[in-house]
Scaffold this active site. Structure first.
Site, mmCIF file in Angstrom:
data_model
loop_
_atom_site.group_PDB
_atom_site.id
_atom_site.type_symbol
_atom_site.label_atom_id
_atom_site.label_comp_id
_atom_site.label_asym_id
_atom_site.label_seq_id
_atom_site.Cartn_x
_atom_site.Cartn_y
_atom_site.Cartn_z
ATOM 1 N N ASP A 30 0.059 -1.576 2.283
ATOM 2 C CA ASP A 30 0.509 -1.414 0.897
ATOM 3 C C ASP A 30 1.151 -2.728 0.433
ATOM 4 O O ASP A 30 1.929 -3.346 1.154
ATOM 5 C CB ASP A 30 1.517 -0.253 0.819
ATOM 6 N N ILE A 31 0.816 -3.120 -0.796
ATOM 7 C CA ILE A 31 1.306 -4.391 -1.349
ATOM 8 C C ILE A 31 2.816 -4.354 -1.621
ATOM 9 O O ILE A 31 3.472 -5.384 -1.677
ATOM 10 C CB ILE A 31 0.513 -4.744 -2.635
ATOM 11 N N ASN A 86 -0.101 11.579 -3.111
ATOM 12 C CA ASN A 86 0.231 11.994 -4.477
ATOM 13 C C ASN A 86 -1.017 12.333 -5.277
ATOM 14 O O ASN A 86 -2.022 11.617 -5.190
ATOM 15 C CB ASN A 86 0.990 10.869 -5.187
ATOM 16 N N GLN A 93 1.349 9.852 -8.755
ATOM 17 C CA GLN A 93 0.152 9.057 -8.449
ATOM 18 C C GLN A 93 0.001 7.953 -9.496
ATOM 19 O O GLN A 93 -0.015 8.230 -10.695
ATOM 20 C CB GLN A 93 -1.109 9.946 -8.435
ATOM 21 N N HIS A 99 -5.761 8.445 -1.938
ATOM 22 C CA HIS A 99 -5.268 7.640 -0.812
ATOM 23 C C HIS A 99 -4.147 8.381 -0.114
ATOM 24 O O HIS A 99 -3.436 9.175 -0.726
ATOM 25 C CB HIS A 99 -4.799 6.259 -1.278
ATOM 26 N N HIS A 101 -0.705 7.736 2.083
ATOM 27 C CA HIS A 101 0.316 6.793 2.548
ATOM 28 C C HIS A 101 0.718 7.178 3.970
ATOM 29 O O HIS A 101 1.003 8.358 4.242
ATOM 30 C CB HIS A 101 1.590 6.902 1.707
HETATM 31 P P1 AMP Z 1 0.549 6.160 -5.536
HETATM 32 O O1 AMP Z 1 1.846 6.096 -6.290
HETATM 33 O O2 AMP Z 1 0.512 7.255 -4.516
HETATM 34 O O3 AMP Z 1 -0.646 6.164 -6.472
HETATM 35 O O4 AMP Z 1 0.524 4.829 -4.669
HETATM 36 C C1 AMP Z 1 -0.136 3.664 -5.024
HETATM 37 C C2 AMP Z 1 0.275 2.638 -3.994
HETATM 38 O O5 AMP Z 1 -0.680 1.592 -4.025
HETATM 39 C C3 AMP Z 1 1.647 2.012 -4.225
HETATM 40 O O6 AMP Z 1 2.461 2.186 -3.077
HETATM 41 C C4 AMP Z 1 1.330 0.528 -4.493
HETATM 42 O O7 AMP Z 1 2.301 -0.339 -3.940
HETATM 43 C C5 AMP Z 1 -0.012 0.377 -3.814
HETATM 44 N N1 AMP Z 1 -0.880 -0.659 -4.379
HETATM 45 C C6 AMP Z 1 -1.206 -0.839 -5.681
HETATM 46 N N2 AMP Z 1 -2.052 -1.873 -5.804
HETATM 47 C C7 AMP Z 1 -2.276 -2.346 -4.561
HETATM 48 C C8 AMP Z 1 -3.066 -3.414 -4.023
HETATM 49 N N3 AMP Z 1 -3.781 -4.219 -4.822
HETATM 50 N N4 AMP Z 1 -3.049 -3.622 -2.685
HETATM 51 C C9 AMP Z 1 -2.308 -2.825 -1.883
HETATM 52 N N5 AMP Z 1 -1.554 -1.794 -2.323
HETATM 53 C C10 AMP Z 1 -1.525 -1.570 -3.637
#
Ligand code: AMP
Ligand code: ZN
Length: 137
Positions: A30-31, A86, A93, A99, A101
């Site tokens: 995760d970024i 989520n 979400q 996805h 986590h």
């Molecule tokens: P959600 O809130 O469950 O939709 O989680 C989305 C997750 O994706 C968050 O924890 C972000 O930090 C992560 N995220 C968004 N863009 C990227 C990316 N380009 N590379 C890696 N993680 C990302």
């Protein structure tokens, strides 16, 4: 889906810090991690959320989440893990591509996922149980 960032990451079109990949899934860091080693399990085919995803792919994604959880523990990055998934903006979400986590946890870290319990009367609990059972029929 052409404008979906996780489709592009899962396919390899956009580079990512990939820790695991197979034919149907890619696991990336995760970024913006809750803790070091916070991973996201991404199916390579697009499904928005748990309501849409194919059940066999869902099973495979959770099996890979288990593999990642074990690796995080073995690596020393985690003593425990939270699995978070989520569905819908109302549930937090932010990226509309399914996805999972896998969040490494350590004693005394600053991650908070707790909820306040809502108080329901026994009648309300009965009604809620009935509503869910009825929807399952
Ligand atoms: P959600 O809130 O469950 O939709 O989680 C989305 C997750 O994706 C968050 O924890 C972000 O930090 C992560 N995220 C968004 N863009 C990227 C990316 N380009 N590379 C890696 N993680 C990302
Ligand atoms: Zn997608």
């Amino acid at each position: 889906m052409s404008d979906c960032i996780f489709c592009k990451i899962a396919s390899g079109e956009i580079p990512s810090n990939t820790v695991y990949e197979n034919e149907s899934l890619r696991v990336i860091l995760d970024i913006s991690p809750a803790n070091p080693g916070h991973c996201l399990v991404l199916p390579k085919s697009h499904a928005e959320n748990i309501f849409e995803i194919d059940e066999n792919l869902l099973k495979e994604a959770f099996a890979v989440a288990k593999k990642i959880a074990s690796a995080l523990k073995l690596s020393g990055l985690a003593d425990g893990v939270n699995i978070l998934q989520n569905n819908g903006g109302v549930a937090g979400q932010t990226v509309n591509h399914f996805h999972i986590h896998v969040i490494p946890r350590k004693e005394g870290d600053n991650v908070t996922l707790k909820h306040e319990g809502v108080k329901l009367s026994s009648e309300e609990m009965t009604r809620v149980g009935e509503a869910v059972r009825e929807a399952l029929n």
